[in-house]
Design an enzyme around this catalytic site. Structure first.
Site, PDB file in Angstrom:
ATOM      1  N   ASP A  41      42.865  31.833  57.072  1.00 40.50           N
ATOM      2  CA  ASP A  41      42.856  31.373  55.671  1.00 40.50           C
ATOM      3  C   ASP A  41      41.814  32.095  54.821  1.00 40.50           C
ATOM      4  OD1 ASP A  41      44.726  29.698  56.670  1.00 40.50           O
ATOM      5  OD2 ASP A  41      43.615  27.838  56.371  1.00 40.50           O
ATOM      6  N   ARG A  91      49.332  48.960  76.508  1.00 38.57           N
ATOM      7  CA  ARG A  91      49.842  47.681  75.993  1.00 38.57           C
ATOM      8  C   ARG A  91      50.881  47.844  74.896  1.00 38.57           C
ATOM      9  NH1 ARG A  91      44.598  43.576  75.585  1.00 38.57           N
ATOM     10  NH2 ARG A  91      44.342  43.407  77.820  1.00 38.57           N
TER      11      ARG A  91
HETATM   12  C1  LIG Z   1      42.147  32.301  75.179  1.00 37.16           C
HETATM   13  C2  LIG Z   1      40.865  32.843  74.578  1.00 37.16           C
HETATM   14  C3  LIG Z   1      39.814  33.194  75.405  1.00 37.16           C
HETATM   15  C4  LIG Z   1      38.632  33.708  74.861  1.00 37.16           C
HETATM   16  N1  LIG Z   1      37.628  34.061  75.705  1.00 37.16           N
HETATM   17  C5  LIG Z   1      36.494  34.549  75.212  1.00 37.16           C
HETATM   18  C6  LIG Z   1      35.410  34.894  76.057  1.00 37.16           C
HETATM   19  O1  LIG Z   1      35.484  34.724  77.269  1.00 37.16           O
HETATM   20  N2  LIG Z   1      34.292  35.418  75.499  1.00 37.16           N
HETATM   21  C7  LIG Z   1      34.187  35.596  74.147  1.00 37.16           C
HETATM   22  O2  LIG Z   1      33.142  36.063  73.704  1.00 37.16           O
HETATM   23  N3  LIG Z   1      35.187  35.271  73.320  1.00 37.16           N
HETATM   24  C8  LIG Z   1      36.324  34.747  73.812  1.00 37.16           C
HETATM   25  N4  LIG Z   1      37.346  34.431  72.972  1.00 37.16           N
HETATM   26  C9  LIG Z   1      37.187  34.687  71.577  1.00 37.16           C
HETATM   27  C10 LIG Z   1      36.345  33.618  70.903  1.00 37.16           C
HETATM   28  O3  LIG Z   1      36.899  32.345  71.134  1.00 37.16           O
HETATM   29  C11 LIG Z   1      36.338  33.914  69.395  1.00 37.16           C
HETATM   30  O4  LIG Z   1      35.896  35.244  69.202  1.00 37.16           O
HETATM   31  C12 LIG Z   1      35.407  32.974  68.649  1.00 37.16           C
HETATM   32  O5  LIG Z   1      35.743  31.634  68.866  1.00 37.16           O
HETATM   33  C13 LIG Z   1      35.527  33.292  67.156  1.00 37.16           C
HETATM   34  O6  LIG Z   1      34.708  32.418  66.454  1.00 37.16           O
HETATM   35  P1  LIG Z   1      35.079  32.091  64.959  1.00 37.16           P
HETATM   36  O7  LIG Z   1      33.952  31.243  64.447  1.00 37.16           O
HETATM   37  O8  LIG Z   1      35.466  33.306  64.210  1.00 37.16           O
HETATM   38  O9  LIG Z   1      36.416  31.234  65.030  1.00 37.16           O
HETATM   39  P2  LIG Z   1      36.723  29.824  65.728  1.00 37.16           P
HETATM   40  O10 LIG Z   1      35.790  29.560  66.857  1.00 37.16           O
HETATM   41  O11 LIG Z   1      38.185  29.854  66.020  1.00 37.16           O
HETATM   42  O12 LIG Z   1      36.408  28.769  64.591  1.00 37.16           O
HETATM   43  C14 LIG Z   1      37.111  28.773  63.355  1.00 37.16           C
HETATM   44  C15 LIG Z   1      36.966  27.387  62.751  1.00 37.16           C
HETATM   45  O13 LIG Z   1      37.450  27.430  61.408  1.00 37.16           O
HETATM   46  C16 LIG Z   1      38.254  26.270  61.194  1.00 37.16           C
HETATM   47  N5  LIG Z   1      39.220  26.567  60.119  1.00 37.16           N
HETATM   48  C17 LIG Z   1      40.233  27.466  60.113  1.00 37.16           C
HETATM   49  N6  LIG Z   1      40.876  27.462  58.921  1.00 37.16           N
HETATM   50  C18 LIG Z   1      40.226  26.548  58.148  1.00 37.16           C
HETATM   51  C19 LIG Z   1      40.404  26.077  56.809  1.00 37.16           C
HETATM   52  N7  LIG Z   1      41.374  26.576  56.012  1.00 37.16           N
HETATM   53  N8  LIG Z   1      39.562  25.131  56.353  1.00 37.16           N
HETATM   54  C20 LIG Z   1      38.563  24.629  57.123  1.00 37.16           C
HETATM   55  N9  LIG Z   1      38.350  25.042  58.410  1.00 37.16           N
HETATM   56  C21 LIG Z   1      39.172  25.977  58.916  1.00 37.16           C
HETATM   57  C22 LIG Z   1      38.936  26.016  62.536  1.00 37.16           C
HETATM   58  O14 LIG Z   1      39.369  24.696  62.641  1.00 37.16           O
HETATM   59  C23 LIG Z   1      37.780  26.332  63.497  1.00 37.16           C
HETATM   60  O15 LIG Z   1      36.983  25.212  63.721  1.00 37.16           O
HETATM   61  C24 LIG Z   1      38.513  33.892  73.474  1.00 37.16           C
HETATM   62  C25 LIG Z   1      39.566  33.507  72.645  1.00 37.16           C
HETATM   63  C26 LIG Z   1      40.736  32.998  73.188  1.00 37.16           C
HETATM   64  C27 LIG Z   1      41.870  32.595  72.282  1.00 37.16           C
END
Ligand SMILES: Cc1cc2nc3c(=O)[nH]c(=O)nc-3n(C[C@H](O)[C@H](O)[C@H](O)COP(=O)(O)OP(=O)(O)OC[C@H]3O[C@@H](n4cnc5c(N)ncnc54)[C@H](O)[C@@H]3O)c2cc1C
Length: 211
Positions: free
Chosen positions: A46, A108
């Site tokens: 978003d 990939r």
């Molecule tokens: C299966 C899987 C395994 C992974 N394993 C690893 C690993 O081993 N090591 C590693 O370093 N990384 C790993 N990752 C990646 C890691 O999870 C992400 O890089 C990290 O969580 C990103 O953080 P972020 O804050 O960008 O997003 P997120 O942690 O996804 O947080 C985003 C937040 O924003 C909120 N949000 C979204 N849209 C809105 C909106 N419009 N309004 C209000 N809130 C909103 C969501 O609800 C969420 O709480 C993995 C990911 C996946 C999918």
């Protein structure tokens, strides 16, 4: 371009202006925009729409990595990744007739393209992955988590083929930021999966850590 002054939040019908000298966009990845993704469906990038609306610099939105093999399911939710190492050990990709159609060890993007083309040709939602060439003991000892997750999905990988489908896995583009996570709008930052650093910034940050 103006300066970011905070956010306009919504609680039910109520709109709340939250003023702040600095604001961070951190809404996670974009997997929710895809039919199949290893990410959670509620992550729909978003912050990219917000950035676009305000003319904030974006970069490489097409840098999306698709993983060729995730466990196919009709259920909503994120897809379970069947790691490359399974194909590395000899697992085969098969079409609807049980025929191989691609070298499983190609990169990939190439394997993904071949699978999507085969699905189109076969009129199917997935192809099959067979672990038959891998000894049972090796499957159980090397891939216990995959065995477990597939069993939960109703498939015993030691006895049967599993349906697999390419899925969005990793997003390398996003909101442009510098090495301080600043976006092109003063007062606004972006962090983690929604942010896209330049290669040079990443190298500079790594160099700073080494020094
Ligand atoms: C299966 C899987 C395994 C992974 N394993 C690893 C690993 O081993 N090591 C590693 O370093 N990384 C790993 N990752 C990646 C890691 O999870 C992400 O890089 C990290 O969580 C990103 O953080 P972020 O804050 O960008 O997003 P997120 O942690 O996804 O947080 C985003 C937040 O924003 C909120 N949000 C979204 N849209 C809105 C909106 N419009 N309004 C209000 N809130 C909103 C969501 O609800 C969420 O709480 C993995 C990911 C996946 C999918």
């Amino acid at each position: 371009m103006g300066r970011c002054a905070g956010v306009l939040a919504r609680r039910g019908e109520e709109r709340i202006a939250i003023r702040a000298p600095f604001t961070i966009l951190a809404s996670g990845g974009i997997g929710g925009r895809y039919r199949h993704s290893t990410n959670f469906p509620h992550l729909t990038g978003d912050a990219i729409d917000i950035a676009k609306k305000h003319g904030i610099r974006l970069e490489h939105l097409d840098y999306v990595q698709i993983h060729p093999t995730t466990l196919y399911s009709r259920k909503p939710g994120r897809r379970f990744l069947i790691s490359e190492s399974v194909r590395g050990e000899g697992a085969l990709l098969l079409d609807r007739h049980g025929e191989r159609f691609v070298d499983e060890l190609l990169p990939r993007d190439v394997v993904t393209k071949a699978i999507l083309e085969q699905m189109e040709k076969d009129g199917t939602d997935h192809v099959w992955l067979s672990m038959e060439p891998i000894p049972r003991e090796k499957i159980l000892s090397h891939f216990p988590h995959i065995c477990q997750r597939c069993l939960e999905g109703g498939y015993d990988v030691t006895r049967e083929w599993i349906p697999v489908v390419p899925a969005q896995h990793y997003f390398m583009g996003g909101i442009w930021v510098d090495s301080e996570s600043r976006t092109s709008m003063p007062g606004l930052y972006a962090a983690e999966d929604i942010a896209r650093r330049t290669v040079q910034d990443t190298l500079d940050m790594a160099a700073e850590k080494i020094v």
